[in-house]
Structures are given as C-alpha cells and as structure tokens.
Scaffold this active site. Structure first.
Site, PDB file in Angstrom:
ATOM      1  N   ASN A 155      29.257  29.465   9.275  1.00 58.19           N
ATOM      2  CA  ASN A 155      29.485  28.263  10.073  1.00 58.19           C
ATOM      3  C   ASN A 155      28.406  28.224  11.153  1.00 58.19           C
ATOM      4  O   ASN A 155      27.604  29.157  11.286  1.00 58.19           O
ATOM      5  CB  ASN A 155      30.899  28.230  10.655  1.00 58.19           C
ATOM      6  CG  ASN A 155      31.203  29.423  11.547  1.00 58.19           C
ATOM      7  OD1 ASN A 155      30.351  29.891  12.313  1.00 58.19           O
ATOM      8  ND2 ASN A 155      32.417  29.944  11.462  1.00 58.19           N
ATOM      9  N   GLU A 168      28.321  31.223  13.590  1.00 52.99           N
ATOM     10  CA  GLU A 168      27.819  32.444  12.953  1.00 52.99           C
ATOM     11  C   GLU A 168      26.310  32.365  12.749  1.00 52.99           C
ATOM     12  O   GLU A 168      25.591  33.357  12.928  1.00 52.99           O
ATOM     13  CB  GLU A 168      28.523  32.653  11.615  1.00 52.99           C
ATOM     14  CG  GLU A 168      30.005  32.987  11.743  1.00 52.99           C
ATOM     15  CD  GLU A 168      30.758  32.895  10.431  1.00 52.99           C
ATOM     16  OE1 GLU A 168      31.810  33.567  10.300  1.00 52.99           O
ATOM     17  OE2 GLU A 168      30.308  32.138   9.531  1.00 52.99           O
ATOM     18  N   ASP A 227      37.200  30.207   3.482  1.00 52.40           N
ATOM     19  CA  ASP A 227      37.592  30.792   2.186  1.00 52.40           C
ATOM     20  C   ASP A 227      37.640  29.718   1.105  1.00 52.40           C
ATOM     21  O   ASP A 227      37.164  29.913  -0.019  1.00 52.40           O
ATOM     22  CB  ASP A 227      38.974  31.447   2.301  1.00 52.40           C
ATOM     23  CG  ASP A 227      39.022  32.555   3.341  1.00 52.40           C
ATOM     24  OD1 ASP A 227      37.967  33.151   3.615  1.00 52.40           O
ATOM     25  OD2 ASP A 227      40.118  32.817   3.866  1.00 52.40           O
TER      26      ASP A 227
END
Length: 470
Positions: free
Chosen positions: A198, A201, A267
């Site tokens: 993301n 990150e 996920d």
C-alpha cells in the site's frame, strides 16, 4: 472479443506466509467496571475468521481456484480452529507446528458494533527456532509442482525468513511469485514477479512522495533495483497504480461505495490478482482491474472477510464500477483505460442543449449500436452563448438528467470550448458519429478517431455512411 471473467476452477495457487486467527467478540456494555474506569462488556456472540496468509488462501479458494497453504502455527486451540476451518473450506494445507509457541491470534471486542479493544497473542519466531522456519522451504520444494502462481503473504511474524530462497526456487521452476510485503527491507523480495504494497508501505521504503510523478519515478526505480516485473501500489480511496518494467503505468479508480472495514483488504487484493494472473485468458491490466473490484467489495463488509466469484461477477457487470454518468475531464483517462483493456468499443457523439427531442433520442440509440459504450460530449451553457446558439430551452442540469435516463448513454462529458477537439483527442474514440460533416472542427478530429460515420435521417429512420479518413 470483450473482456470477461473466465472459469478459475483449474487454476492452482500456492500460498506461503504468516497465518493469523482473527477473533471477533460481540457484546453489550451496560456498566462501568468497579475495578477501573473502563466499560464492562457482556459478550453475546463470538466469531473466528482466518487471517493473514490463511485469509489469502480463503479468498483465492472462494474464486474457484485450487489452493495449497503452507505456514507456521502453535500447538494450541487456535491452531485447531485454523485446521478445522481449512478443512471445512476444502483448502489443502501443510502446517508446521511450533512447540511452546502461540498461533498468532487477535481478539477484537465490540459493543453495539463499536470496537472498544483489541488483544494480540503472538510471539515472533526466534533464532533458536530457525530450524522450524527452514522446514517451510522443504515443504515448498515438495509442493512447488502444484503451483501456477505463488503468493508470499508477509506479516512480519517469522514464517518468511527465507523469502529469497523461496523466490529462487520458484524462478528455477519459472513460477511467478506475487508478494504482499512487510517492513523497510524490500531487498529480500528481489527478483520476485510483483510486489503489492500500500502507499504507506511503499513510502516507508522510498520516502514520501509529494505527487504522482514522484511516486511513479520511485516506483520504476524500485522495479529496476529489485529486478521486478511490476509493482502494484494501493492508494486507498484514490484506487491503485500499476507500474511495470516496460515503463507501462495504469491508474485505476476506487470502486468502493461505503467503507466499513479495511482489515484483510490487501489479502483479497493479492489473492484475486494471483488467481486472475494464473489465467492465460487475462492480461496483467485485466487482473489488476479484477483485484481492484474485489478489494472494493471486501472493505464494504464487516470483519475479516472474502469475496466469492458470484460477488465479483455481479460487481464486474454492474454499471457502478466503471464511472458511468457525468465525467469530469480528469476522469476521462481512467475511463478510457478501463475500456481499452475491457476491449470495449467506444462511440462518441457531440450534442447541444437544444437537441433533446425524439429524433435525437433515436439518433443516440442508433449511434450506440456501433460499439459497446456511448459518450455524449455536450456543450454547456457558456459555450452555447459563445456560439450564439438561440432557442436553448434546457439548462445544463436538466439536459444532463434527461440524457442519463437513456439506456443508450453511458457517459456525458460537458465541455466549454468552441470545438470538442480537445475532448476527442483525450478519448480517441473508436467511432465518431455526426449528422453532418460541414462543421468547421470535424475535419480536425479525424486524426484522433478510428472511423467517422455520418447518420442521415430519412423516411423516419437513420441511414449511416462511412467517411474515409485521409
């Protein structure tokens, strides 16, 4: 042939990573504790959901793919719940049990749908347990022939200490590796196929990005330095950005309607991407498009959740996921990009505010038959005044509302310029429709369109003729 969702039942995904058990306890707060100034929650119901790499496996399985999960668990009650759920969901697994360690478990406590506390039970794998971590590589060696795509789900809990060895093994077998990364050190993911960080990150590794250009530049630099094929950056409410080693970039908007919970959205994103990527029928752009839709669905749900193939198809075929309605100029590029890799044929017409009548409605219906999507670029009030057009009975708002009621019209783009040439240049439609060729600007747009058709009205119906573009 237009882009559609294929059958994923023959696709095989190997998921490796940190397994988490997410617990949700729901109750009612009726008093404050006598022991401390905190609420006392009377628990009424409990729910356990697979998280981390196990949630990736669940999401891939729900799309119809065959899934194999490898990870670490403790010798405890939580691991039994994990096993039971995997069996129930028909997900294959090979779990390594760590003695004297806890399965990573999270408890979230809710009162009247408001989360009031979270408790985490976890212990990172210490060096003395490195022998157990090495077992993962041995498990992967045994199961690698199963995989068409490998997903590494890294939550920093210790299961992926030997990431580079897994990537090397996959490269030897020519199996793509998609990584949901963790932490500041992305070097351990070198030579993987794709990373899916993301924005937080991503910026943790490359530094703050002040604008899209800087983000793209740093993204391409990361691709080169880590020998990646591509990187997919999730931008929260702004959508996603795909960058590839071929200097290709693609922005896709967010299709989220109402965010309820973002837990596990990454996920779902990487699971859908892996399943779609393993299909020979879908391109990378199309795979990213599907994963973007899946993530938009899952954040609208409560708790750690998943997306079924039925839900994905339903949202995919809905108008709401493709910017239907009135487009701002800054939305044109994304919309056109979506149409391109959906392999949809774009038809464009130009309209004015004084043209809303039955014959014009028939004209739009006829124009739509030449493609899959119809864009109406319409002069708004100020432009009409500039052109000195009179007898304008409808305001801009009324005209937009009337046109949006027509099934033939997908998008409306208002413009202020004397000529629609700038809009046509941005869209580059496959087919441009007009009722005449005498307009001063129409010859200027020939360079931007695939073909031009002139519709003539005769005997209460439209007849079309092609215009040769020289």
């Amino acid at each position: 042939m237009k882009f559609s969702i294929p059958n994923f039942e023959k696709n095989r995904i190997l998921v490796i990573g940190d397994i988490i058990l997410d617990n949700y306890w729901y109750g009612i707060t009726e008093k404050i504790s006598k022991e401390a100034p905190i609420p006392t929650v009377n628990i009424k119901s409990r729910l356990s959901k697979l998280g981390g790499a196990a949630n990736v496996a669940v999401n891939a399985s729900r799309l119809g793919a065959r899934v194999f999960l490898i990870g670490l668990v403790g010798n405890d009650e939580s691991s039994e719940i994990v096993r039971s759920e995997l069996v129930r969901l028909k997900i294959l697994f090979d779990l390594i049990v760590l003695p004297n360690y806890l399965t990573v478990t999270k408890f979230r406590i809710f009162s009247k749908n408001q989360q009031i506390a979270r408790m985490d039970f976890e212990e990172k794998i210490k060096e003395k347990c490195s022998e157990y971590v090495s077992y993962i590589l041995e498990k992967v060696k045994k199961r690698i022939s199963f995989a068409q795509v490998i997903v590494l789900s890294d939550y920093g809990k210790g299961a992926l200490y030997e990431t580079s060895k897994i990537i090397d093994l996959a490269r030897n077998y020519k199996i793509p590796v998609l990584v949901d990364p963790y932490g500041k050190n992305f070097e351990k993911y070198k030579e993987s196929t794709m990373l899916t960080p993301n924005l937080d990150e991503f910026e943790l590794v490359v530094g703050k990005c002040s604008n899209n250009s800087e983000m793209e530049k740093k993204g391409f630099e990361m691709i080169r330095s880590l020998s990646l094929e591509s990187i997919l950056i999730t931008l929260s409410e702004k959508g996603i950005l795909l960058l590839s080693n071929k200097e290709h970039k693609l922005y896709l908007p967010s299709f989220v309607r109402n965010v309820k919970n973002v837990t596990g959205a990454g996920d779902t994103m990487i699971a859908t991407l892996a399943v779609a990527f393993s299909s020979s029928e879908l391109s990378l752009d199309q795979s990213c498009f599907l994963s973007n839709i899946a993530a938009s669905i899952v954040v609208e749900k409560e708790n750690t959740s998943d997306v079924s193939i039925e839900e994905l198809k339903r949202r995919f075929y809905e108008r709401s996921c493709r910017f239907f309605g009135i487009l701002r100029e800054d939305q044109i590029k994304n919309t056109v990009n979506i149409c391109k890799f959906l392999k949809e044929k774009i038809v464009m017409v130009v309209g004015y505010l004084d043209e809303i009548h039955l014959t014009y409605v028939r004209y739009l219906n006829r124009a739509r038959n030449f493609g899959d999507r119809l864009i109406v670029a319409i002069n708004i009030d100020t432009s009409i005044e500039r052109l000195k057009l009179k007898n304008t009975f409808y305001s801009t708002e009324n005209t937009m509302e009337i046109l949006l009621q027509l099934k033939s019209v997908d998008w409306i783009i208002p413009f202020k310029e004397k000529s629609p040439e700038n809009i046509v240049r941005k869209i580059k439609p496959d087919v441009f429709i007009s009722t005449k060729i005498c307009s001063s600007w129409i010859e200027n747009i020939f360079r931007y369109v695939g073909e031009v058709k002139i519709l003539n009205f005769k005997d209460n119906r439209f007849y079309d003729e092609n215009v040769k573009i020289v």
